[in-house]
Design a protein around this motif. Structure first.
Motif, PDB file in Angstrom:
ATOM      1  N   PHE A 152      81.138  -8.363  10.312  1.00 35.09           N
ATOM      2  CA  PHE A 152      80.132  -8.932  11.200  1.00 35.09           C
ATOM      3  C   PHE A 152      78.807  -8.196  11.018  1.00 35.09           C
ATOM      4  CE2 PHE A 152      84.143  -9.716  13.398  1.00 35.09           C
ATOM      5  CZ  PHE A 152      84.039 -11.064  13.709  1.00 35.09           C
ATOM      6  N   ALA A 153      77.716  -8.949  11.046  1.00 34.65           N
ATOM      7  CA  ALA A 153      76.370  -8.366  11.077  1.00 34.65           C
ATOM      8  C   ALA A 153      75.597  -9.101  12.156  1.00 34.65           C
ATOM      9  CB  ALA A 153      75.679  -8.493   9.724  1.00 34.65           C
ATOM     10  N   ILE A 154      75.125  -8.354  13.151  1.00 31.05           N
ATOM     11  CA  ILE A 154      74.423  -8.960  14.285  1.00 31.05           C
ATOM     12  C   ILE A 154      72.980  -8.497  14.298  1.00 31.05           C
ATOM     13  CG2 ILE A 154      74.354  -9.236  16.796  1.00 31.05           C
ATOM     14  CD1 ILE A 154      77.557  -7.977  15.474  1.00 31.05           C
ATOM     15  N   LEU A 155      72.064  -9.455  14.256  1.00 32.09           N
ATOM     16  CA  LEU A 155      70.642  -9.149  14.363  1.00 32.09           C
ATOM     17  C   LEU A 155      70.309  -9.038  15.837  1.00 32.09           C
ATOM     18  CD1 LEU A 155      67.981  -8.778  12.770  1.00 32.09           C
ATOM     19  CD2 LEU A 155      67.574 -11.226  13.072  1.00 32.09           C
ATOM     20  N   GLU A 156      70.050  -7.798  16.285  1.00 30.08           N
ATOM     21  CA  GLU A 156      69.802  -7.559  17.699  1.00 30.08           C
ATOM     22  C   GLU A 156      68.417  -8.066  18.099  1.00 30.08           C
ATOM     23  OE1 GLU A 156      72.258  -6.693  19.331  1.00 30.08           O
ATOM     24  OE2 GLU A 156      73.577  -5.561  18.005  1.00 30.08           O
TER      25      GLU A 156
END
Length: 220
Positions: free
Chosen positions: A135-139
């Motif tokens: 998972f990669a989440i752009l905050e």
């Protein structure tokens, strides 16, 4: 000579004033500043610069707008704490860029986020390959949170999961329910089985790997 002394004294005064204002507005890391924080900080800094450059300008004329900006920021932060919808409007929502190893190009386009940005931020986190990312989440702050694929013991990666918030501040996150292919009715029924009848009393509820985490508002 008198003019230089005035500039020095004004510089010290505004340094102390800005330090006090930022302390009153709360501790935030630079990378975690919201758009609202940045606007307020920039405006306060510009007001201080103008006042230092113009010794003829009254200190009161500059101090009042700076204090007013501080009050506005604190008021907005208080509203933000109590309203998830307001937070989403002001700060924006985190966006999942890589979901279970699959890149979401549509999400990237919505955020005007390109592959150069993605690869740069992955390198900054010492991630060699996108294939290693679960998972990669752009905050909302613009930083990228990365969860790597777990190892099953023989060196091969295996799928994991991330915490999915289903309730925040008593409000059901319908988008996240859709993401896990569940319904509002399913969530309410599951919560009732665990003894939680009133959704509005739940400050936070998440779902991860088939398990719920529930926190009740102001529970000691």
């Amino acid at each position: 000579m008198e003019q230089y002394i005035t500039i020095i004294l004004r510089t010290i005064f505004f340094y102390v004033l800005i330090l006090a204002i930022f302390r009153l507005m709360g501790k935030r890391e630079i990378g975690e500043l919201s758009i609202l924080d940045l606007v307020v900080f920039i405006m306060i800094g510009e007001l201080a610069i103008v006042a230092i450059d113009d010794p003829e300008q009254s200190l009161i004329q500059t101090t009042i707008p700076m204090v007013l900006l501080m009050v506005i920021q604190i008021a907005m932060a208080t509203i933000s704490l109590k309203s998830k919808r307001f937070r989403d409007i002001v700060d924006g929502k985190p966006t999942i860029i890589i979901n279970r190893g699959k890149i979401d190009e549509e999400a990237m386009r919505k955020q005007r986020y390109n592959f150069d940005d993605l690869l740069t931020q992955l390198r900054e986190k010492d991630i060699r390959s996108i294939g290693d990312v679960e998972f990669a989440i752009l905050e909302s702050s613009g930083s990228l949170s990365v969860i790597e694929k777990m190892s099953n013991g023989n060196g091969k990666p295996q799928e994991g999961d991330i915490t999915i918030p289903l309730i925040i501040d008593g409000c059901i996150e319908e988008e996240n329910l859709i993401r896990i292919n569940k319904t509002n009715l399913w969530l309410r029924q599951e919560l009732k089985k665990m003894g939680y009848k009133d959704v509005r009393k739940i400050s936070f509820c998440s779902f991860e790997n088939g398990k719920f985490f529930v926190d009740i508002m102001d529970e000691e």
